[in-house]
Write a protein that holds these residues in place. Sequence first.
Motif, PDB file in Angstrom:
ATOM      1  N   THR A  62       0.846  -1.195   0.000  1.00  0.00           N
ATOM      2  CA  THR A  62       0.000   0.000   0.000  1.00  0.00           C
ATOM      3  C   THR A  62       0.880   1.244   0.000  1.00  0.00           C
ATOM      4  O   THR A  62       0.609   2.211  -0.726  1.00  0.00           O
ATOM      5  CB  THR A  62      -0.933  -0.005   1.228  1.00  0.00           C
ATOM      6  OG1 THR A  62      -1.856  -1.089   1.086  1.00  0.00           O
ATOM      7  CG2 THR A  62      -1.691   1.295   1.367  1.00  0.00           C
ATOM      8  N   GLU A  63       1.949   1.210   0.793  1.00  0.00           N
ATOM      9  CA  GLU A  63       2.866   2.346   0.845  1.00  0.00           C
ATOM     10  C   GLU A  63       3.585   2.548  -0.491  1.00  0.00           C
ATOM     11  O   GLU A  63       3.844   3.682  -0.897  1.00  0.00           O
ATOM     12  CB  GLU A  63       3.869   2.175   1.983  1.00  0.00           C
ATOM     13  CG  GLU A  63       3.226   2.164   3.359  1.00  0.00           C
ATOM     14  CD  GLU A  63       2.341   3.371   3.618  1.00  0.00           C
ATOM     15  OE1 GLU A  63       2.771   4.515   3.320  1.00  0.00           O
ATOM     16  OE2 GLU A  63       1.210   3.183   4.089  1.00  0.00           O
ATOM     17  N   VAL A  64       3.891   1.459  -1.186  1.00  0.00           N
ATOM     18  CA  VAL A  64       4.521   1.549  -2.511  1.00  0.00           C
ATOM     19  C   VAL A  64       3.586   2.266  -3.480  1.00  0.00           C
ATOM     20  O   VAL A  64       3.993   3.178  -4.204  1.00  0.00           O
ATOM     21  CB  VAL A  64       4.894   0.143  -3.042  1.00  0.00           C
ATOM     22  CG1 VAL A  64       5.361   0.211  -4.494  1.00  0.00           C
ATOM     23  CG2 VAL A  64       5.951  -0.508  -2.169  1.00  0.00           C
ATOM     24  N   VAL A  65       2.314   1.851  -3.498  1.00  0.00           N
ATOM     25  CA  VAL A  65       1.334   2.456  -4.404  1.00  0.00           C
ATOM     26  C   VAL A  65       1.147   3.933  -4.077  1.00  0.00           C
ATOM     27  O   VAL A  65       1.171   4.792  -4.971  1.00  0.00           O
ATOM     28  CB  VAL A  65      -0.014   1.700  -4.352  1.00  0.00           C
ATOM     29  CG1 VAL A  65      -1.086   2.448  -5.127  1.00  0.00           C
ATOM     30  CG2 VAL A  65       0.153   0.281  -4.883  1.00  0.00           C
ATOM     31  N   LYS A  66       0.973   4.251  -2.804  1.00  0.00           N
ATOM     32  CA  LYS A  66       0.774   5.652  -2.402  1.00  0.00           C
ATOM     33  C   LYS A  66       1.976   6.513  -2.776  1.00  0.00           C
ATOM     34  O   LYS A  66       1.816   7.635  -3.251  1.00  0.00           O
ATOM     35  CB  LYS A  66       0.496   5.743  -0.908  1.00  0.00           C
ATOM     36  CG  LYS A  66      -0.878   5.256  -0.515  1.00  0.00           C
ATOM     37  CD  LYS A  66      -1.065   5.373   0.991  1.00  0.00           C
ATOM     38  CE  LYS A  66      -2.448   4.961   1.421  1.00  0.00           C
ATOM     39  NZ  LYS A  66      -2.618   5.081   2.888  1.00  0.00           N
ATOM     40  N   ALA A  67       3.187   5.982  -2.557  1.00  0.00           N
ATOM     41  CA  ALA A  67       4.402   6.740  -2.893  1.00  0.00           C
ATOM     42  C   ALA A  67       4.482   7.008  -4.391  1.00  0.00           C
ATOM     43  O   ALA A  67       4.830   8.112  -4.821  1.00  0.00           O
ATOM     44  CB  ALA A  67       5.643   5.993  -2.416  1.00  0.00           C
ATOM     45  N   LYS A  68       4.155   6.011  -5.200  1.00  0.00           N
ATOM     46  CA  LYS A  68       4.207   6.201  -6.656  1.00  0.00           C
ATOM     47  C   LYS A  68       3.165   7.209  -7.105  1.00  0.00           C
ATOM     48  O   LYS A  68       3.439   8.061  -7.964  1.00  0.00           O
ATOM     49  CB  LYS A  68       4.017   4.863  -7.375  1.00  0.00           C
ATOM     50  CG  LYS A  68       4.232   4.967  -8.863  1.00  0.00           C
ATOM     51  CD  LYS A  68       5.653   5.444  -9.154  1.00  0.00           C
ATOM     52  CE  LYS A  68       5.848   5.857 -10.583  1.00  0.00           C
ATOM     53  NZ  LYS A  68       7.158   6.470 -10.792  1.00  0.00           N
ATOM     54  N   MET A  70       3.992  10.702  -8.981  1.00  0.00           N
ATOM     55  CA  MET A  70       3.389  11.050 -10.279  1.00  0.00           C
ATOM     56  C   MET A  70       2.688  12.404 -10.201  1.00  0.00           C
ATOM     57  O   MET A  70       2.782  13.214 -11.126  1.00  0.00           O
ATOM     58  CB  MET A  70       2.417   9.953 -10.716  1.00  0.00           C
ATOM     59  CG  MET A  70       3.107   8.668 -11.130  1.00  0.00           C
ATOM     60  SD  MET A  70       1.961   7.312 -11.454  1.00  0.00           S
ATOM     61  CE  MET A  70       1.014   7.982 -12.822  1.00  0.00           C
ATOM     62  N   GLU A  71       1.994  12.647  -9.093  1.00  0.00           N
ATOM     63  CA  GLU A  71       1.314  13.928  -8.916  1.00  0.00           C
ATOM     64  C   GLU A  71       2.325  15.072  -8.852  1.00  0.00           C
ATOM     65  O   GLU A  71       2.145  16.114  -9.482  1.00  0.00           O
ATOM     66  CB  GLU A  71       0.460  13.896  -7.642  1.00  0.00           C
ATOM     67  CG  GLU A  71      -0.357  15.152  -7.445  1.00  0.00           C
ATOM     68  CD  GLU A  71      -1.228  15.089  -6.211  1.00  0.00           C
ATOM     69  OE1 GLU A  71      -1.599  16.169  -5.720  1.00  0.00           O
ATOM     70  OE2 GLU A  71      -1.530  13.984  -5.726  1.00  0.00           O
ATOM     71  N   SER A  72       3.414  14.870  -8.103  1.00  0.00           N
ATOM     72  CA  SER A  72       4.459  15.898  -7.994  1.00  0.00           C
ATOM     73  C   SER A  72       5.083  16.210  -9.343  1.00  0.00           C
ATOM     74  O   SER A  72       5.470  17.348  -9.610  1.00  0.00           O
ATOM     75  CB  SER A  72       5.559  15.445  -7.026  1.00  0.00           C
ATOM     76  OG  SER A  72       5.051  15.335  -5.723  1.00  0.00           O
ATOM     77  N   LEU A  73       5.203  15.210 -10.179  1.00  0.00           N
ATOM     78  CA  LEU A  73       5.785  15.389 -11.506  1.00  0.00           C
ATOM     79  C   LEU A  73       4.777  15.904 -12.528  1.00  0.00           C
ATOM     80  O   LEU A  73       5.144  16.218 -13.655  1.00  0.00           O
ATOM     81  CB  LEU A  73       6.369  14.057 -12.005  1.00  0.00           C
ATOM     82  CG  LEU A  73       7.581  13.540 -11.240  1.00  0.00           C
ATOM     83  CD1 LEU A  73       7.919  12.118 -11.681  1.00  0.00           C
ATOM     84  CD2 LEU A  73       8.770  14.469 -11.431  1.00  0.00           C
ATOM     85  N   GLY A  74       3.514  15.953 -12.133  1.00  0.00           N
ATOM     86  CA  GLY A  74       2.480  16.417 -13.052  1.00  0.00           C
ATOM     87  C   GLY A  74       2.119  15.394 -14.115  1.00  0.00           C
ATOM     88  O   GLY A  74       1.588  15.755 -15.166  1.00  0.00           O
ATOM     89  N   LEU A  75       2.424  14.125 -13.857  1.00  0.00           N
ATOM     90  CA  LEU A  75       2.101  13.075 -14.829  1.00  0.00           C
ATOM     91  C   LEU A  75       0.608  12.778 -14.809  1.00  0.00           C
ATOM     92  O   LEU A  75       0.020  12.601 -13.747  1.00  0.00           O
ATOM     93  CB  LEU A  75       2.890  11.797 -14.524  1.00  0.00           C
ATOM     94  CG  LEU A  75       4.413  11.917 -14.574  1.00  0.00           C
ATOM     95  CD1 LEU A  75       5.051  10.601 -14.160  1.00  0.00           C
ATOM     96  CD2 LEU A  75       4.870  12.311 -15.965  1.00  0.00           C
ATOM     97  N   LYS A  76       0.023  12.706 -15.978  1.00  0.00           N
ATOM     98  CA  LYS A  76      -1.415  12.429 -16.089  1.00  0.00           C
ATOM     99  C   LYS A  76      -1.685  10.978 -16.456  1.00  0.00           C
ATOM    100  O   LYS A  76      -2.815  10.590 -16.673  1.00  0.00           O
ATOM    101  CB  LYS A  76      -2.048  13.355 -17.131  1.00  0.00           C
ATOM    102  CG  LYS A  76      -1.876  14.822 -16.829  1.00  0.00           C
ATOM    103  CD  LYS A  76      -2.507  15.215 -15.517  1.00  0.00           C
ATOM    104  CE  LYS A  76      -2.338  16.702 -15.255  1.00  0.00           C
ATOM    105  NZ  LYS A  76      -2.299  17.005 -13.843  1.00  0.00           N
ATOM    106  N   GLU A 121      -0.237   1.026 -14.812  1.00  0.00           N
ATOM    107  CA  GLU A 121      -0.708  -0.287 -15.263  1.00  0.00           C
ATOM    108  C   GLU A 121      -0.348  -1.318 -14.212  1.00  0.00           C
ATOM    109  O   GLU A 121      -1.190  -2.060 -13.740  1.00  0.00           O
ATOM    110  CB  GLU A 121      -0.068  -0.674 -16.597  1.00  0.00           C
ATOM    111  CG  GLU A 121      -0.672  -0.006 -17.780  1.00  0.00           C
ATOM    112  CD  GLU A 121      -0.106  -0.547 -19.083  1.00  0.00           C
ATOM    113  OE1 GLU A 121       0.477  -1.653 -19.100  1.00  0.00           O
ATOM    114  OE2 GLU A 121      -0.259   0.133 -20.089  1.00  0.00           O
ATOM    115  N   ASP A 122       0.930  -1.395 -13.913  1.00  0.00           N
ATOM    116  CA  ASP A 122       1.373  -2.263 -12.837  1.00  0.00           C
ATOM    117  C   ASP A 122       2.726  -1.795 -12.336  1.00  0.00           C
ATOM    118  O   ASP A 122       3.412  -1.014 -12.988  1.00  0.00           O
ATOM    119  CB  ASP A 122       1.391  -3.749 -13.211  1.00  0.00           C
ATOM    120  CG  ASP A 122       2.183  -4.087 -14.455  1.00  0.00           C
ATOM    121  OD1 ASP A 122       3.246  -3.483 -14.671  1.00  0.00           O
ATOM    122  OD2 ASP A 122       1.765  -4.980 -15.195  1.00  0.00           O
ATOM    123  N   ILE A 123       3.062  -2.249 -11.152  1.00  0.00           N
ATOM    124  CA  ILE A 123       4.356  -1.976 -10.531  1.00  0.00           C
ATOM    125  C   ILE A 123       5.009  -3.333 -10.343  1.00  0.00           C
ATOM    126  O   ILE A 123       4.401  -4.244  -9.777  1.00  0.00           O
ATOM    127  CB  ILE A 123       4.188  -1.264  -9.177  1.00  0.00           C
ATOM    128  CG1 ILE A 123       3.500   0.096  -9.357  1.00  0.00           C
ATOM    129  CG2 ILE A 123       5.546  -1.105  -8.484  1.00  0.00           C
ATOM    130  CD1 ILE A 123       3.053   0.738  -8.052  1.00  0.00           C
TER     131      ILE A 123
END
Length: 123
Positions: free
Chosen positions: A50-56, A60-66, A70-72
């Motif tokens: 869960t922490e891995v998903v939240k961190a990613k 992504m939000e910090s980088l402005g990625l839209k 798909e998977d990690i």
Amino acid sequence: MASMDVSLKEMMAIDGALGAVVVDYGSGMALGALGGSKDLDLQVAAAGNTEVVKAKLRTMESLGLKDTIEDILISLTGQYHIIRPMTGRGGKGLFLYLALDRGRANLAMARHQMRAIEEKLEV
């Protein structure tokens, strides 16, 4: 559409599967799990991933990625761990987690099968 129990069984039918979990990443709680062992505690894996998903997602939000995830993939010397956030209706805030024995698994096929399982799963 498939139930959670059916989807977990399908995940465990993937070559090399060691454990499968459907996780709520808001709480870190496993909604359903199958497999695991004394060396692979699926409740601990659910909370940790869960922490891995939240961190990613934060990155992504910090980088402005839209884009969407798909998977990690986490590659260990003896295992693959696949984390697949659900995107279908009713699946927002959930992810599938599958641990595989690296010596017995076909990673490309496992990712393909996980995508098909995620598409059919109705929570």
